[in-house]
Design an enzyme around this catalytic site. Structure first.
Site, PDB file in Angstrom:
ATOM      1  N   GLU A 140       0.936  -1.119  -0.270  1.00 58.28           N
ATOM      2  CA  GLU A 140       0.238  -0.220   0.156  1.00 58.28           C
ATOM      3  C   GLU A 140       0.905   1.395  -0.156  1.00 58.28           C
ATOM      4  O   GLU A 140       1.990   1.157   0.911  1.00 58.28           O
ATOM      5  CB  GLU A 140      -1.026   0.194   1.304  1.00 58.28           C
ATOM      6  CG  GLU A 140      -2.131  -1.117   1.317  1.00 58.28           C
ATOM      7  CD  GLU A 140      -2.919  -1.581   3.052  1.00 58.28           C
ATOM      8  OE1 GLU A 140      -3.430  -2.197   2.470  1.00 58.28           O
ATOM      9  OE2 GLU A 140      -1.935  -0.678   3.808  1.00 58.28           O
ATOM     10  N   GLU A 235      -3.498   1.001  -3.365  1.00 58.33           N
ATOM     11  CA  GLU A 235      -2.619  -0.144  -3.857  1.00 58.33           C
ATOM     12  C   GLU A 235      -3.544  -1.233  -4.992  1.00 58.33           C
ATOM     13  O   GLU A 235      -4.500  -0.681  -5.702  1.00 58.33           O
ATOM     14  CB  GLU A 235      -3.789  -1.178  -2.535  1.00 58.33           C
ATOM     15  CG  GLU A 235      -3.162  -2.857  -2.800  1.00 58.33           C
ATOM     16  CD  GLU A 235      -3.894  -3.431  -1.580  1.00 58.33           C
ATOM     17  OE1 GLU A 235      -3.881  -4.765  -1.986  1.00 58.33           O
ATOM     18  OE2 GLU A 235      -4.176  -3.270  -0.140  1.00 58.33           O
ATOM     19  N   HIS A 284       0.723  -6.725   3.504  1.00 56.98           N
ATOM     20  CA  HIS A 284       0.479  -8.319   3.599  1.00 56.98           C
ATOM     21  C   HIS A 284       1.012  -9.261   2.543  1.00 56.98           C
ATOM     22  O   HIS A 284       1.181  -8.721   1.214  1.00 56.98           O
ATOM     23  CB  HIS A 284      -0.894  -8.275   3.682  1.00 56.98           C
ATOM     24  CG  HIS A 284      -1.795  -7.680   4.454  1.00 56.98           C
ATOM     25  ND1 HIS A 284      -2.717  -6.505   3.617  1.00 56.98           N
ATOM     26  CD2 HIS A 284      -1.182  -6.577   5.422  1.00 56.98           C
ATOM     27  CE1 HIS A 284      -3.600  -6.004   5.154  1.00 56.98           C
ATOM     28  NE2 HIS A 284      -1.824  -5.810   5.483  1.00 56.98           N
ATOM     29  N   GLU A 373      -1.252 -15.906   4.836  1.00 52.86           N
ATOM     30  CA  GLU A 373      -0.819 -14.093   4.391  1.00 52.86           C
ATOM     31  C   GLU A 373      -0.501 -13.602   6.100  1.00 52.86           C
ATOM     32  O   GLU A 373      -0.797 -14.054   6.765  1.00 52.86           O
ATOM     33  CB  GLU A 373      -2.046 -13.709   4.781  1.00 52.86           C
ATOM     34  CG  GLU A 373      -2.458 -12.368   4.128  1.00 52.86           C
ATOM     35  CD  GLU A 373      -3.202 -11.483   3.594  1.00 52.86           C
ATOM     36  OE1 GLU A 373      -3.894  -9.807   3.618  1.00 52.86           O
ATOM     37  OE2 GLU A 373      -4.503 -11.998   3.840  1.00 52.86           O
ATOM     38  N   ARG A 375       0.619 -10.906   7.711  1.00 53.85           N
ATOM     39  CA  ARG A 375       0.389  -9.187   7.915  1.00 53.85           C
ATOM     40  C   ARG A 375       0.461  -7.753   8.459  1.00 53.85           C
ATOM     41  O   ARG A 375       0.872  -6.955   8.490  1.00 53.85           O
ATOM     42  CB  ARG A 375      -0.860  -9.281   8.053  1.00 53.85           C
ATOM     43  CG  ARG A 375      -2.280 -10.270   7.683  1.00 53.85           C
ATOM     44  CD  ARG A 375      -3.437  -9.744   8.426  1.00 53.85           C
ATOM     45  NE  ARG A 375      -3.586  -8.559   8.137  1.00 53.85           N
ATOM     46  CZ  ARG A 375      -4.707  -8.132   7.026  1.00 53.85           C
ATOM     47  NH1 ARG A 375      -4.907  -8.792   6.161  1.00 53.85           N
ATOM     48  NH2 ARG A 375      -5.689  -6.944   7.530  1.00 53.85           N
TER      49      ARG A 375
END
Length: 485
Positions: A140, A235, A284, A373, A375
């Site tokens: 991001e 993103e 992530h 994932e 994060r």
């Protein structure tokens, strides 16, 4: 013709394609220790097949975190599979990623992050556990209209502005120099920036330009959208790739986003927490292991995981307090890892639950989509080092059959006090994370992927150049708190 990342591309192919595209300048790029792209340019006629074998010399003494002036001569070794045409140069310019070698021994330089990532991928194969590790980061970023900052002995300040910023609801605005003052509204409120259509989302066309530029450079993109925070948080999602290739593409991702933004008169910011009172920017990292084209994390255990997948989680959670010294490597990283802003500062795992450090996405029941994932990471990370550290932690969990404990299928930010105490948290500062890495790093040394020298240099650099420098300076808010005492 577009030059793309192609595993089958040979030096002869690159030379031929450069000629067909009238390339006269070739940019040779490599990664410094913290993770910034560095480069120097040569005339295209210097790039012959011998250059791909024997490299080109340069002075490496001023590269951050590398060896000193007494051993400054180094070689860049171009990688033919990484060739592309730079979309921002005035003259047709070819680009080649390079790794670094010692000119005397011809050994790969151990502090070159790309060499570390290549060793991690090779170590994975050597274990026999898997053939390939796929990574899919979600990096991001913010797009600001203005950013200013300064620091000196007697002052310290920063100023950020965005036409989308909620603080600008009362500002007088002009469409052009001759138009009357007026504000057309549509400022995004804190934490309400996820998926609004234009005119609230003012960056649709700019993100599309970024996506199309990435595609022209050979980077496959799947999605782009506005993110949660006010002030232009965005993103762009890339398709997953093997470890080294994805690290290469993430570096190019940041390069393209920054340059497209600058060309539009804007600034792309990858700091984890540039704004107070709103969400920070995470990265992530989706991760899976495959062998013989078979996904290894799919099974009949919790959330459709295999026993191996659970052990991989166990390794990541066991070493997470040390991993973040690499995946969250700035003092600013720990302003993001706090409760209240959707940041995963609790070291637990869950299916679907985004408040856990490790999540198992449940979008599909297909075994091919089964992945983990992680994060915690943020986009300030050096991707070559970050992905390598995540892989090494997961492998340690698999090799030692580390159990991850029970999942946390609840809001981890709203637990009863007694239960809350039992859930470990991420470190509260870069200093604390570096201390953890100093104590817990033997798993990174397997296969000579990371070396003692690399880790010692990383810890020392981060302490002296970053953590200590921030710690020693007065903070502007301290004047708010203490100027009258």
């Amino acid at each position: 013709m577009t030059l793309e990342f192609k595993a089958t591309t040979s030096p002869a192919d690159v030379i031929r394609l450069f000629k067909e595209n009238s390339v006269r300048i070739v940019d040779l790029r490599f990664i410094d220790f913290p993770g910034a792209w560095q480069h120097f340019s040569v005339m295209a006629n210097r790039i012959d097949e011998d250059a791909f074998e024997n490299g080109l010399g340069f002075d490496g003494s001023s590269i951050r975190g590398w060896q000193g002036i007494q051993e400054s001569d180094m070689l860049v070794i171009p990688d033919a599979t990484t060739a592309f045409l730079d979309p921002f140069t005035k003259e047709p310019t070819g680009v080649l990623y390079c790794t670094i070698q010692d000119p005397i021994t011809r050994e790969d330089y151990t502090r070159d992050p790309r060499n570390i990532a290549k060793k991690a991928a090779a170590y994975l194969k050597s274990t026999g556990i898997a053939d390939i590790a796929f990574f899919g980061p979600e990096a991001e970023f913010f797009i600001f209209d203005d950013i200013r900052f300064e620091t000196a002995s007697n002052k310290s300040a920063y100023y950020i502005d965005s036409n989308e910023g909620v603080w600008n609801t009362g500002r007088e605005e002009r469409e052009c120099s001759t138009s009357p003052s007026r504000n057309l509204g549509y400022k995004i409120r804190h934490k309400e920036g996820y998926f609004p259509v234009p005119p609230s989302d003012t960056l649709q066309d700019l993100r599309t330009e970024m996506v199309l530029t990435l595609e022209r450079c050979g980077v496959p993109v799947e999605v782009h959208h506005h993110e949660v925070a006010t002030a232009g948080q965005c993103e762009i999602g890339m398709r997953f790739q093997p470890l080294v290739k994805m690290a290469d593409q993430l570096i190019l991702y940041k390069y393209v986003i920054r340059n497209v933004a600058r060309r539009a008169g804007k600034y792309a910011c990858f700091m984890p927490k540039p704004l107070f009172q709103d969400n920070g920017s995470g990265m992530h990292v989706h991760f899976s292991l495959w062998k013989d084209k078979t996904p290894l994390f799919a099974g009949d255990k919790y959330a459709g995981l295999s026993e191996m997948g659970l052990h991989a989680i166990g390794g990541i959670l066991k070493h997470a307090a040390a991993i973040v010294a690499i995946t969250n490597p700035t003092t600013n990283s720990y302003r993001r890892l706090v409760p209240g802003y959707e940041a995963p500062n609790r070291l637990a795992y869950s299916s679907r639950n985004r408040s856990a450090a490790v999540r198992i996405p449940m979008y599909s029941t297909s075994p091919k989509s089964k992945r983990l994932e992680f994060r915690c990471p943020d986009p300030s990370a050096n991707p070559y080092l970050a992905f390598s550290a995540i892989l090494m932690a997961a492998l340690d969990g698999i090799q030692n059959k580390i159990k991850p404990g029970d999942p946390m299928d609840k809001d981890i930010y709203d637990l009863p006090p007694e239960e809350d105490k039992k859930v470990p948290t991420t470190p509260g500062s870069l200093d604390e994370a570096l201390n953890n890495l100093e104590k817990d790093h033997q798993w990174l040394l397997k296969g000579d992927v990371f070396t003692d020298d690399v880790l010692t240099t990383w810890i020392d650099y981060k302490r002296r150049k970053e953590a200590d420098q921030v710690r020693l300076r007065p903070h502007p808010y301290e004047f708010m708190l203490y100027s009258d005492i």
